[in-house]
Design a protein around this motif. Sequence first.
Motif, mmCIF file in Angstrom:
data_model
loop_
_atom_site.group_PDB
_atom_site.id
_atom_site.type_symbol
_atom_site.label_atom_id
_atom_site.label_comp_id
_atom_site.label_asym_id
_atom_site.label_seq_id
_atom_site.Cartn_x
_atom_site.Cartn_y
_atom_site.Cartn_z
ATOM 1 N N ALA A 81 -49.930 38.416 -24.414
ATOM 2 C CA ALA A 81 -50.869 37.880 -25.400
ATOM 3 C C ALA A 81 -50.227 37.714 -26.773
ATOM 4 O O ALA A 81 -50.845 37.139 -27.674
ATOM 5 N N GLY A 82 -49.002 38.198 -26.951
ATOM 6 C CA GLY A 82 -48.304 38.034 -28.222
ATOM 7 C C GLY A 82 -47.072 37.151 -28.125
ATOM 8 O O GLY A 82 -46.340 37.008 -29.108
ATOM 9 N N LEU A 83 -46.834 36.554 -26.944
ATOM 10 C CA LEU A 83 -45.654 35.698 -26.783
ATOM 11 C C LEU A 83 -45.902 34.338 -27.431
ATOM 12 O O LEU A 83 -46.782 33.586 -26.995
ATOM 13 N N PRO A 84 -45.144 33.977 -28.449
ATOM 14 C CA PRO A 84 -45.438 32.730 -29.173
ATOM 15 C C PRO A 84 -45.313 31.480 -28.323
ATOM 16 O O PRO A 84 -46.084 30.538 -28.496
ATOM 17 N N HIS A 85 -44.370 31.444 -27.359
ATOM 18 C CA HIS A 85 -44.216 30.219 -26.569
ATOM 19 C C HIS A 85 -45.355 30.066 -25.561
ATOM 20 O O HIS A 85 -45.674 28.941 -25.160
ATOM 21 N N VAL A 86 -45.995 31.165 -25.166
ATOM 22 C CA VAL A 86 -47.180 31.079 -24.315
ATOM 23 C C VAL A 86 -48.396 30.693 -25.153
ATOM 24 O O VAL A 86 -49.195 29.832 -24.770
ATOM 25 N N LEU A 87 -48.553 31.298 -26.332
ATOM 26 C CA LEU A 87 -49.677 30.976 -27.212
ATOM 27 C C LEU A 87 -49.641 29.501 -27.622
ATOM 28 O O LEU A 87 -50.678 28.847 -27.730
ATOM 29 N N MET A 88 -48.442 28.959 -27.832
ATOM 30 C CA MET A 88 -48.320 27.568 -28.269
ATOM 31 C C MET A 88 -48.795 26.588 -27.192
ATOM 32 O O MET A 88 -49.204 25.470 -27.501
ATOM 33 N N ARG A 89 -48.779 27.040 -25.941
ATOM 34 C CA ARG A 89 -49.227 26.168 -24.842
ATOM 35 C C ARG A 89 -50.732 25.864 -24.968
ATOM 36 O O ARG A 89 -51.192 24.848 -24.474
ATOM 37 N N PHE A 90 -51.497 26.760 -25.596
ATOM 38 C CA PHE A 90 -52.935 26.537 -25.702
ATOM 39 C C PHE A 90 -53.263 25.361 -26.619
ATOM 40 O O PHE A 90 -54.381 24.853 -26.605
ATOM 41 N N TYR A 91 -52.295 24.936 -27.448
ATOM 42 C CA TYR A 91 -52.540 23.831 -28.371
ATOM 43 C C TYR A 91 -52.276 22.467 -27.730
ATOM 44 O O TYR A 91 -52.497 21.440 -28.363
ATOM 45 N N THR A 92 -51.801 22.437 -26.474
ATOM 46 C CA THR A 92 -51.503 21.154 -25.823
ATOM 47 C C THR A 92 -52.710 20.595 -25.074
ATOM 48 O O THR A 92 -52.615 19.535 -24.468
ATOM 49 N N VAL A 93 -53.840 21.314 -25.091
ATOM 50 C CA VAL A 93 -55.062 20.838 -24.434
ATOM 51 C C VAL A 93 -56.079 20.428 -25.496
ATOM 52 O O VAL A 93 -56.040 20.911 -26.626
#
Length: 545
Positions: free
Chosen positions: A266-278
């Motif tokens: 829940a703190g990994l920036p490259h995983v969090l950034m994926r939520f902005y592609t939807v």
Amino acid sequence: MNAVHAATAAPTVESNPILNISIFAAFVAVTLFIVIRASRNNKTAADYYAAGRSFTGPQNGFAIAGDYLSAASFLGICGAIAINGYDGFLYSIGFLVAWLVALLLVAELMRNTGKFTMADVLSFRLKQKPVRMAAAITTLAVCFFYLLAQMAGAGGLVSLLLGIDGRVGQSIVIAVVGVLMIVYVLIGGMKGTTWVQIVKAFLLIGGAIAMTIWVLAINGFNLNTLLEAAVANSDKGEAILGPGLQYGANPWDFLSLGMALVLGTAGLPHVLMRFYTVPTAKEARRSVVWAIWLIGGFYLLTLVLGYGAGALVGADVIAAAPGGPNSAAPLLALYLGGPVLLGFISAVAFATILAVVAGLTITAAASFAHDIYANVIQKGKKDAAGAPVTADPNAEVRVARRTVVVIGILAIVGGIGAQGQNIAFLVALAFAVAASANLPTILYSLFWRRFNTRGAVWSMYGGLAAAIILIVLSPVFSGSPTSMIPGIDIVLWPMNNPGIVSIPLGFFLGWLGTITSRTKESPQLAAEMEVRSLTGFGAEKAVDH
């Protein structure tokens, strides 16, 4: 087939470097074609950073799975299970359970509140410059640790694929991987990277399913037969079926690792950034549900593949191969299907590494360009007439592209230094840094109205410093033949993972910084953030105040 025969048979099958490099080149050509096609629409910062928010939930779910099922998941975990059995599978359990934290606490709220990066959320109602700078630094640190793991895995994998041995040969391979990564990200941006991750997820999961069925078929589709073969072919006997082989001597180390794995995602920036592609929060939620099913299914396959490698190839053969434990899955492919399957599985694993390092690199570049350049360096500047200067989005993207090159060079140097380390373990360190430096501030920002700038800065810098200092003082860094720097001994911290201290410290510093500060943050912005995070209202507005 009996296990003793298997252990002696596997090494006699030689790989075919020409065939392998042909398959490898074909994968690179196909993925480069995808990246070039996707890059045609990269016209704005939103296109480059967030793929124009054009992906559906299922598509993004596959991309998240592609991002998350890294070299650590495929190579590192299979190797850890092959050598340490049950304790190796604990990585799979930790990585999967972590998604519940991301789904229930973070995914939808981050999508509603942010724009391009994690710092957009953390600085929404706090002072922009100090919080963005801290968030960018923690993002770069997490990405660097994660990149170390991927580059080290690439060196071992391609060395096995091409028959290259020795440190110099693997170093050259790592440099080639780094150059390819730079090309992918410079050309394709987030959209190209996402499509590569989707294709890679299909291939990786498909290849893992095929190998799993093959291993089970050899054992009469009886899991008990497979486990008996793994026990018979292991010098550790039945100990590989129970807990404690790797972590029994120090259960606190296991607790520390578990905290890092479960809280780190829940703190990994490259995983969090994926939520902005939807395009919407609903799609962000759907994408996480898809990702959980795909990732969970894959981790069940690693159990069969890991024990299968132990039974059919043998732990001694795996440990002695280029790349050490990371070669378990490719060697299993070599045993099952000869050079053709080895070439295919290794190429898929290589595509895995390329896609993940591309995702990490664009995240780090976006964080530097969007958070540091556009919102710290350029923010507040005025022209000759005294009017405020706004950062040009095109200039921001140009800075991001230059940052990609710098990050690529640093990743090459770091990857060369991290050769021989188990990549699942290196990734666990990245998770510990993410859980210590990022997660406390994310949760406080989303759920605690009183949280303020001092709390955010103390939490991020304190959690980051604690994690890195404990890593440097641990046996991972020095003091043993398997350490990153085996020639020195500065071990003061007995555990391999810092999470048990650094994660609670990050939360504590966030609380302490907040209650000791007399600064009152804007209640209007706090209310706006709460409404936006819960409803999505105004989520498309620029985060700028």
